[in-house]
Design a protein around this motif. Structure first.
Motif, PDB file in Angstrom:
ATOM      1  N   SER A  74      -1.857   8.306  -5.699  1.00  0.00           N
ATOM      2  CA  SER A  74      -2.140   6.880  -5.858  1.00  0.00           C
ATOM      3  C   SER A  74      -1.620   6.108  -4.651  1.00  0.00           C
ATOM      4  N   LEU A  75      -2.477   5.256  -4.076  1.00  0.00           N
ATOM      5  CA  LEU A  75      -2.071   4.430  -2.938  1.00  0.00           C
ATOM      6  C   LEU A  75      -2.514   2.991  -3.168  1.00  0.00           C
ATOM      7  N   VAL A  76      -1.742   2.072  -2.617  1.00  0.00           N
ATOM      8  CA  VAL A  76      -2.113   0.649  -2.662  1.00  0.00           C
ATOM      9  C   VAL A  76      -2.570   0.257  -1.248  1.00  0.00           C
ATOM     10  N   ILE A  77      -3.771  -0.290  -1.141  1.00  0.00           N
ATOM     11  CA  ILE A  77      -4.300  -0.690   0.179  1.00  0.00           C
ATOM     12  C   ILE A  77      -4.282  -2.215   0.275  1.00  0.00           C
ATOM     13  N   GLY A  78      -3.488  -2.726   1.198  1.00  0.00           N
ATOM     14  CA  GLY A  78      -3.398  -4.176   1.391  1.00  0.00           C
ATOM     15  C   GLY A  78      -4.596  -4.696   2.170  1.00  0.00           C
ATOM     16  N   PRO A  79      -4.813  -6.028   2.155  1.00  0.00           N
ATOM     17  CA  PRO A  79      -5.982  -6.590   2.843  1.00  0.00           C
ATOM     18  C   PRO A  79      -5.941  -6.380   4.354  1.00  0.00           C
ATOM     19  N   ASP A  80      -4.742  -6.124   4.907  1.00  0.00           N
ATOM     20  CA  ASP A  80      -4.645  -5.896   6.353  1.00  0.00           C
ATOM     21  C   ASP A  80      -4.600  -4.410   6.697  1.00  0.00           C
ATOM     22  N   GLY A  81      -4.841  -3.527   5.715  1.00  0.00           N
ATOM     23  CA  GLY A  81      -4.841  -2.088   5.980  1.00  0.00           C
ATOM     24  C   GLY A  81      -3.475  -1.442   5.840  1.00  0.00           C
ATOM     25  N   ASN A  82      -2.449  -2.226   5.518  1.00  0.00           N
ATOM     26  CA  ASN A  82      -1.155  -1.606   5.229  1.00  0.00           C
ATOM     27  C   ASN A  82      -1.246  -0.831   3.920  1.00  0.00           C
TER      28      ASN A  82
ATOM     29  N   LEU B  77       0.235 -14.608   1.603  1.00  0.00           N
ATOM     30  CA  LEU B  77       0.316 -14.617   3.065  1.00  0.00           C
ATOM     31  C   LEU B  77      -0.980 -14.152   3.728  1.00  0.00           C
ATOM     32  N   LYS B  78      -1.579 -13.097   3.151  1.00  0.00           N
ATOM     33  CA  LYS B  78      -2.661 -12.459   3.906  1.00  0.00           C
ATOM     34  C   LYS B  78      -4.038 -12.911   3.434  1.00  0.00           C
ATOM     35  N   PRO B  79      -4.925 -13.160   4.387  1.00  0.00           N
ATOM     36  CA  PRO B  79      -6.275 -13.593   4.024  1.00  0.00           C
ATOM     37  C   PRO B  79      -7.129 -12.416   3.584  1.00  0.00           C
ATOM     38  N   GLU B  80      -8.384 -12.683   3.356  1.00  0.00           N
ATOM     39  CA  GLU B  80      -9.342 -11.661   2.935  1.00  0.00           C
ATOM     40  C   GLU B  80      -9.395 -10.495   3.939  1.00  0.00           C
ATOM     41  N   MET B  81      -9.625  -9.309   3.435  1.00  0.00           N
ATOM     42  CA  MET B  81      -9.738  -8.107   4.280  1.00  0.00           C
ATOM     43  C   MET B  81     -10.866  -8.309   5.302  1.00  0.00           C
ATOM     44  N   ASN B  82     -10.580  -8.060   6.587  1.00  0.00           N
ATOM     45  CA  ASN B  82     -11.625  -8.290   7.590  1.00  0.00           C
ATOM     46  C   ASN B  82     -12.619  -7.122   7.631  1.00  0.00           C
ATOM     47  N   GLU B  83     -13.683  -7.289   8.394  1.00  0.00           N
ATOM     48  CA  GLU B  83     -14.753  -6.275   8.384  1.00  0.00           C
ATOM     49  C   GLU B  83     -14.290  -4.940   8.932  1.00  0.00           C
ATOM     50  N   GLU B  84     -13.414  -4.999   9.933  1.00  0.00           N
ATOM     51  CA  GLU B  84     -12.905  -3.751  10.531  1.00  0.00           C
ATOM     52  C   GLU B  84     -12.153  -2.919   9.483  1.00  0.00           C
ATOM     53  N   THR B  85     -11.303  -3.577   8.718  1.00  0.00           N
ATOM     54  CA  THR B  85     -10.529  -2.860   7.687  1.00  0.00           C
ATOM     55  C   THR B  85     -11.450  -2.391   6.561  1.00  0.00           C
ATOM     56  N   GLN B  86     -12.436  -3.214   6.210  1.00  0.00           N
ATOM     57  CA  GLN B  86     -13.400  -2.783   5.179  1.00  0.00           C
ATOM     58  C   GLN B  86     -14.140  -1.525   5.648  1.00  0.00           C
ATOM     59  N   ASP B  87     -14.528  -1.483   6.922  1.00  0.00           N
ATOM     60  CA  ASP B  87     -15.221  -0.281   7.439  1.00  0.00           C
ATOM     61  C   ASP B  87     -14.303   0.933   7.385  1.00  0.00           C
ATOM     62  N   ALA B  88     -13.034   0.717   7.763  1.00  0.00           N
ATOM     63  CA  ALA B  88     -12.064   1.828   7.733  1.00  0.00           C
ATOM     64  C   ALA B  88     -11.894   2.338   6.301  1.00  0.00           C
ATOM     65  N   LEU B  89     -11.827   1.416   5.354  1.00  0.00           N
ATOM     66  CA  LEU B  89     -11.654   1.813   3.951  1.00  0.00           C
ATOM     67  C   LEU B  89     -12.878   2.587   3.457  1.00  0.00           C
ATOM     68  N   LYS B  90     -14.039   2.143   3.856  1.00  0.00           N
ATOM     69  CA  LYS B  90     -15.257   2.849   3.432  1.00  0.00           C
ATOM     70  C   LYS B  90     -15.263   4.275   4.005  1.00  0.00           C
ATOM     71  N   LYS B  91     -14.819   4.412   5.256  1.00  0.00           N
ATOM     72  CA  LYS B  91     -14.757   5.769   5.851  1.00  0.00           C
ATOM     73  C   LYS B  91     -13.763   6.628   5.072  1.00  0.00           C
ATOM     74  N   TYR B  92     -12.613   6.043   4.734  1.00  0.00           N
ATOM     75  CA  TYR B  92     -11.600   6.803   3.977  1.00  0.00           C
ATOM     76  C   TYR B  92     -12.168   7.242   2.622  1.00  0.00           C
ATOM     77  N   ILE B  93     -12.883   6.344   1.969  1.00  0.00           N
ATOM     78  CA  ILE B  93     -13.453   6.657   0.653  1.00  0.00           C
ATOM     79  C   ILE B  93     -14.475   7.792   0.779  1.00  0.00           C
ATOM     80  N   THR B  94     -15.335   7.715   1.783  1.00  0.00           N
ATOM     81  CA  THR B  94     -16.335   8.779   1.970  1.00  0.00           C
ATOM     82  C   THR B  94     -15.654  10.127   2.176  1.00  0.00           C
ATOM     83  N   LYS B  95     -14.644  10.164   3.066  1.00  0.00           N
ATOM     84  CA  LYS B  95     -13.940  11.435   3.330  1.00  0.00           C
ATOM     85  C   LYS B  95     -13.270  11.945   2.061  1.00  0.00           C
ATOM     86  N   THR B  96     -12.672  11.046   1.295  1.00  0.00           N
ATOM     87  CA  THR B  96     -11.950  11.468   0.086  1.00  0.00           C
ATOM     88  C   THR B  96     -12.917  12.039  -0.939  1.00  0.00           C
TER      89      THR B  96
END
Ligand code: SF4
Ligand code: SF4
Length: 445
Positions: free
Chosen positions: A337-345, A114-133
């Protein structure tokens, strides 16, 4: 001081002696009956209690937890250490889906694409989460999952380069893994993945010899896939990365079941004596145009595969997984452990994206993850203290009553009256007696 044997020992008589396994430490010891000390060991080992001085091997066996002080009650001791681990926040494991799209259309696939590739906004959010973690943990891992993760290769590249740099900056051990169909894992992509993205573990699914595989795992455009995957696998087997591990998984139904020994020989031919290679089989599940295995056939297959791997000379992935304490528990039962979907869910389980209880949170644009604690706790609450069977169980340190939390989560609370035992519970002796790597695989972090 008096000593006794650990309740987590498994002892298997082998052709030329005995093999001991301890489910708490994962230690495996091979004892040869040709050793002059063996007869005395057998005699002393059969006693209820003993002194360390009763046998020359006992000090070493004590260090690996085969022997414990007589007054130690191992059950509360283990449960306390397990609970402390579940509460700790010193590591984090993400399963990231760069896309739900896939280049294959396998005959049994449950995904909806159903879901397309992760968009840039979600990729940026994920990178911020990774840095904080990275600022708070001592270990971090990513497993790439899909869809086919390599269909979202640009997302993988963007997130991986950022994560490797953040791990280096914060001096955090980091390694990644991938579950892939292997078709896009060309030598160039593989080398970039190992060298630049630190993907050191690969799980590639091939469903039997060429014709059998090609009937089950087709390209979305309809073409066959076997030859390309085998070519990629040959390159991996000859590659020069000693820290690598890769496993070949075969999904088995009633028709390709008969090809398991033949296919194991094909794989052995491709990987040769590469000690980094693993092989394993799983029953095809869900819906398929090929008939599924019966429970009886599944049990026979588990026994058969140990013999096949031993005979052919392939290392069995199950031995790494199950003879390695904690890896037998599903990641969904691990609070870290968390699963991160392409839409940030944010989810816990990778095989129930439609299940409302599985949507446990949301990755926000500022890099925080908002968790629905009520749903989250459904997956990670420990059942060990709830079920007396688990407290008494000999494989508790492997399973931790966390084999498949999804099965419990999908039942009404009043129906959750029994633990969900993994199939290996009654087959641990079989695995201890079968083919395994001398150095069990360690967890990444
Ligand atoms: S779920 Fe079953 S195998 Fe796992 S610890 Fe409990 S009794 Fe043992
Ligand atoms: S909870 Fe069960 S179905 Fe979900 S990932 Fe774990 S083992 Fe698989």
């Amino acid at each position: 001081m008096n000593y006794k044997k650990s309740r987590y020992n498994v002892t298997v008589r082998t052709e030329d002696g005995a093999r001991l396994f301890n489910a708490r430490t994962g230690a495996i010891v091979e004892l040869s009956e040709m050793d002059p000390l063996f007869p005395q060991f057998e005699e002393t080992w059969s006693r209820e209690t003993f002194q360390l001085s009763d046998h020359e091997w006992f000090s070493a066996l004590k260090d690996a937890n085969f022997i414990i002080p007589e007054d130690l009650n191992e059950i509360p001791d283990y449960i306390e250490s397990f609970n402390a681990r579940q509460r700790s926040t010193d590591k984090m494991s993400l399963i990231v889906l760069p896309t739900e799209q896939c280049n294959f259309r396998c005959v049994y696939c449950y995904e909806k694409f159903l879901k397309p590739e992760m968009n840039e906004e979600t990729q940026d959010a994920l990178k911020k989460y990774i840095t904080k973690t990275m600022e708070r943990v001592h270990g971090f891992s990513i497993e790439w999952f899909g869809g086919e993760p390599l269909v979202g290769i640009d997302v993988m590249r963007n997130i991986s380069v950022h994560t490797v740099a953040a791990a280096r900056e914060h001096n955090v051990p980091f390694a990644a893994s991938i579950t892939t169909n292997g078709y896009l894992l060309t030598p160039e992509v593989f080398e970039e993945a190992v060298n630049e993205w630190k993907i050191l573990r690969y799980q590639i699914t091939i469903d039997g010899p060429r014709d059998f595989h090609n009937q089950r795992r087709l390209l979305g455009t309809g073409g066959s896939t076997y030859d390309q995957i085998i070519e990629n696998l040959r390159y991996i087997a000859q590659s020069d990365h000693p820290e690598l591990l890769y496993s070949i998984r075969m999904n088995v139904d009633r028709e390709n079941l008969k090809t398991v020994p033949e296919f194991a020989r094909i794989i052995k031919d491709v990987v040769g004596d590469d000690r980094r290679a693993r092989f394993y089989v799983r029953p095809t599940w869900g819906e398929s145009k090929f008939e599924l295995l019966t429970n009886f056939e599944q049990r026979s297959l588990r026994k058969q595969i140990v013999d096949v791997c031993t005979e052919v000379g392939l290392y069995l992935y199950d031995s790494d997984l199950i003879l390695n304490p904690r890896l037998g528990m599903c990641y969904a039962a691990d609070p870290r452990s968390l699963v991160i979907g392409p839409d940030g869910n944010v989810y816990k389980c990778t095989s129930a994206f439609e299940l409302p209880e599985n949507l446990v949170g949301r990755l926000e644009n500022d890099g925080t993850v908002k968790i629905d604690q009520e749903k989250f706790s459904l997956w990670v609450e420990s059942s060990i203290e709830k079920y007396p069977q688990c407290r008494r169980c000999a494989v508790l340190p492997i399973c931790n009553s966390g084999h498949c939390p999804k099965i419990q989560v999908t039942k009404p609370r009043e129906m959750r009256t029994r633990p969900v035992c993994p199939p290996y519970k009654d087959e641990i002796k079989l695995l201890v007696g079968g083919a395994f790597q001398e150095e069990p695989v360690k967890e990444f972090v």
